[in-house]
Write a protein that holds these residues in place. Sequence first.
Motif, PDB file in Angstrom:
ATOM      1  N   HIS A 278     -13.976  -9.147   4.967  1.00  0.00           N
ATOM      2  CA  HIS A 278     -15.489  -8.011   5.659  1.00  0.00           C
ATOM      3  C   HIS A 278     -15.660  -7.914   6.766  1.00  0.00           C
ATOM      4  CE1 HIS A 278     -20.016  -8.823   6.334  1.00  0.00           C
ATOM      5  NE2 HIS A 278     -19.987  -7.880   4.809  1.00  0.00           N
ATOM      6  N   ALA A 279     -16.442  -6.530   7.150  1.00  0.00           N
ATOM      7  CA  ALA A 279     -16.616  -6.033   8.569  1.00  0.00           C
ATOM      8  C   ALA A 279     -15.288  -5.752   9.537  1.00  0.00           C
ATOM      9  CB  ALA A 279     -18.173  -6.921   9.045  1.00  0.00           C
ATOM     10  N   ASN A 280     -14.398  -5.513   8.647  1.00  0.00           N
ATOM     11  CA  ASN A 280     -13.556  -5.747   9.837  1.00  0.00           C
ATOM     12  C   ASN A 280     -12.706  -6.431  10.600  1.00  0.00           C
ATOM     13  OD1 ASN A 280     -12.764  -2.440   9.088  1.00  0.00           O
ATOM     14  ND2 ASN A 280     -14.298  -2.194  10.025  1.00  0.00           N
ATOM     15  N   ASP A 281     -13.166  -7.844  10.568  1.00  0.00           N
ATOM     16  CA  ASP A 281     -13.259  -9.447  10.906  1.00  0.00           C
ATOM     17  C   ASP A 281     -13.274 -10.211  10.084  1.00  0.00           C
ATOM     18  OD1 ASP A 281     -13.298 -11.435  12.623  1.00  0.00           O
ATOM     19  OD2 ASP A 281     -15.616 -11.387  12.476  1.00  0.00           O
ATOM     20  N   PRO A 282     -11.191 -10.309  10.684  1.00  0.00           N
ATOM     21  CA  PRO A 282     -10.247 -11.683   9.378  1.00  0.00           C
ATOM     22  C   PRO A 282     -11.030 -12.927   9.663  1.00  0.00           C
ATOM     23  CG  PRO A 282      -9.262 -10.794  11.277  1.00  0.00           C
ATOM     24  CD  PRO A 282      -9.787  -9.819  11.507  1.00  0.00           C
TER      25      PRO A 282
ATOM     26  N   GLY B 186      -1.143   1.073   1.937  1.00  0.00           N
ATOM     27  CA  GLY B 186      -0.365  -0.657   1.627  1.00  0.00           C
ATOM     28  C   GLY B 186      -1.870  -1.991   2.023  1.00  0.00           C
ATOM     29  N   VAL B 187      -3.114  -1.023   3.084  1.00  0.00           N
ATOM     30  CA  VAL B 187      -2.917  -2.299   3.605  1.00  0.00           C
ATOM     31  C   VAL B 187      -4.117  -2.934   2.869  1.00  0.00           C
ATOM     32  CG1 VAL B 187      -5.367  -2.813   5.057  1.00  0.00           C
ATOM     33  CG2 VAL B 187      -3.574  -1.007   5.996  1.00  0.00           C
ATOM     34  N   ARG B 188      -5.355  -2.148   1.923  1.00  0.00           N
ATOM     35  CA  ARG B 188      -5.650  -2.548   0.350  1.00  0.00           C
ATOM     36  C   ARG B 188      -4.499  -2.163  -1.171  1.00  0.00           C
ATOM     37  NH1 ARG B 188     -11.486  -1.178   0.515  1.00  0.00           N
ATOM     38  NH2 ARG B 188     -11.337  -2.374  -1.680  1.00  0.00           N
ATOM     39  N   GLU B 189      -4.429  -2.978  -1.659  1.00  0.00           N
ATOM     40  CA  GLU B 189      -2.981  -2.832  -3.108  1.00  0.00           C
ATOM     41  C   GLU B 189      -4.538  -2.433  -3.947  1.00  0.00           C
ATOM     42  OE1 GLU B 189      -0.366  -1.810  -2.990  1.00  0.00           O
ATOM     43  OE2 GLU B 189       0.554  -2.590  -1.243  1.00  0.00           O
ATOM     44  N   HIS B 190      -3.971  -1.490  -4.903  1.00  0.00           N
ATOM     45  CA  HIS B 190      -4.052  -1.216  -6.133  1.00  0.00           C
ATOM     46  C   HIS B 190      -3.496  -0.212  -7.307  1.00  0.00           C
ATOM     47  CE1 HIS B 190      -6.898  -0.794  -9.528  1.00  0.00           C
ATOM     48  NE2 HIS B 190      -7.624  -2.013  -9.183  1.00  0.00           N
TER      49      HIS B 190
ATOM     50  N   LEU C 250     -15.103   6.734   2.692  1.00  0.00           N
ATOM     51  CA  LEU C 250     -14.000   6.437   1.649  1.00  0.00           C
ATOM     52  C   LEU C 250     -12.634   7.135   2.547  1.00  0.00           C
ATOM     53  CD1 LEU C 250     -16.571   8.658  -0.511  1.00  0.00           C
ATOM     54  CD2 LEU C 250     -15.281   7.036  -0.957  1.00  0.00           C
ATOM     55  N   THR C 251     -12.475   8.435   3.537  1.00  0.00           N
ATOM     56  CA  THR C 251     -11.186   8.269   4.627  1.00  0.00           C
ATOM     57  C   THR C 251     -10.825   7.047   4.929  1.00  0.00           C
ATOM     58  OG1 THR C 251     -12.715   9.918   5.024  1.00  0.00           O
ATOM     59  CG2 THR C 251     -10.104   9.011   5.849  1.00  0.00           C
ATOM     60  N   LYS C 252     -11.450   5.938   5.197  1.00  0.00           N
ATOM     61  CA  LYS C 252     -11.168   4.591   5.406  1.00  0.00           C
ATOM     62  C   LYS C 252     -10.765   3.823   4.818  1.00  0.00           C
ATOM     63  CE  LYS C 252     -11.254   0.135   8.305  1.00  0.00           C
ATOM     64  NZ  LYS C 252     -11.118  -0.529   7.279  1.00  0.00           N
ATOM     65  N   SER C 253     -11.513   4.343   3.417  1.00  0.00           N
ATOM     66  CA  SER C 253     -10.839   2.905   1.908  1.00  0.00           C
ATOM     67  C   SER C 253      -9.844   3.754   1.440  1.00  0.00           C
ATOM     68  CB  SER C 253     -11.694   2.808   1.032  1.00  0.00           C
ATOM     69  OG  SER C 253     -12.927   1.769   1.453  1.00  0.00           O
ATOM     70  N   LEU C 254      -8.921   5.136   1.378  1.00  0.00           N
ATOM     71  CA  LEU C 254      -8.225   5.490   1.230  1.00  0.00           C
ATOM     72  C   LEU C 254      -7.321   5.527   1.372  1.00  0.00           C
ATOM     73  CD1 LEU C 254     -10.122   9.296  -0.073  1.00  0.00           C
ATOM     74  CD2 LEU C 254      -9.456   6.722  -2.038  1.00  0.00           C
ATOM     75  N   THR C 255      -7.518   5.848   2.650  1.00  0.00           N
ATOM     76  CA  THR C 255      -6.083   5.491   4.037  1.00  0.00           C
ATOM     77  C   THR C 255      -5.560   3.890   3.700  1.00  0.00           C
ATOM     78  OG1 THR C 255      -6.816   7.111   5.922  1.00  0.00           O
ATOM     79  CG2 THR C 255      -5.045   6.091   6.305  1.00  0.00           C
ATOM     80  N   ASP C 256      -6.408   3.129   3.568  1.00  0.00           N
ATOM     81  CA  ASP C 256      -6.245   1.971   3.673  1.00  0.00           C
ATOM     82  C   ASP C 256      -5.353   1.782   2.332  1.00  0.00           C
ATOM     83  OD1 ASP C 256      -6.789   0.808   6.082  1.00  0.00           O
ATOM     84  OD2 ASP C 256      -8.490   0.104   5.049  1.00  0.00           O
ATOM     85  N   TYR C 257      -5.542   2.114   1.168  1.00  0.00           N
ATOM     86  CA  TYR C 257      -4.947   1.883  -0.314  1.00  0.00           C
ATOM     87  C   TYR C 257      -3.767   2.720   0.350  1.00  0.00           C
ATOM     88  CZ  TYR C 257      -8.706  -0.270  -3.077  1.00  0.00           C
ATOM     89  OH  TYR C 257      -9.798  -0.730  -3.603  1.00  0.00           O
ATOM     90  N   ARG C 258      -3.468   4.334   1.050  1.00  0.00           N
ATOM     91  CA  ARG C 258      -2.397   4.807   0.887  1.00  0.00           C
ATOM     92  C   ARG C 258      -1.695   4.207   1.614  1.00  0.00           C
ATOM     93  NH1 ARG C 258      -2.448   9.646   4.386  1.00  0.00           N
ATOM     94  NH2 ARG C 258      -2.385   8.276   6.030  1.00  0.00           N
TER      95      ARG C 258
END
Length: 217
Positions: free
Chosen positions: A186-190, A85-89, A75-83
């Motif tokens: 996926h799996a932190n691997d581009p 701009g790594v992930r956008e929603h 959860l922390t990683k996902s929320l940080t990515d959204y905050r």
Amino acid sequence: MSSSFLRALALSLAFSGTLAVTPSVLASTSDAEAEPDLDLGQRLHRQCALCHGQYSQGILGGKYPRLAGLPDYYLTKSLTDYRDGVREHAAMTVVGGLRTLSDYDLASLSAYIASIDLDVVHPLNVPTPEGADVENGQDIYHSDCRTCHGRAAEGNRRKESPKLSGQYDGYLFRQIEKFKAGTRMHANDPDDETFVDYSDQDILDIIGFLTTIDDKN
């Protein structure tokens, strides 16, 4: 912009007047190293609840996924990515107000969501998708997925992999499509090609198996 998003945004603005939380944008180093504050996390979760539900149970069909009980590290990683701009929603960053939250805020929010036991407060009945061969899905999962996601799909802290059991099939389908399209990593691997060789039926079977792990009957 959809009417449902506008309604959620309006609710967010109305809710913000009662949300007695000042995000810890200027949190000190000692705060960042402190134990997460579950009370703070619960108050911050009021914004998340506008889309994910009072208990972060999500919405049947998976438009908004179940978050309750997911591991705090994920959860922390996902929320940080959204905050960051790594992930956008838009709903996550605008309605959820993530752009203003500190690392300590996110850690506290994650810890609170991870602590929610849906079996106690809001039991879920996640349906198995029609046409899924659960036994085949179990065989594929234990052969290809268990190492990262755990025997019971409980997640793996070392690999930063999420819990998959108890998640809505519609949400899982959408994420796999994003992995295949390269719009989510996926799996932190581009360069990951985990899903390339799976047929549509294989994916249906894997997801079907995942929906049965939390079954209580």
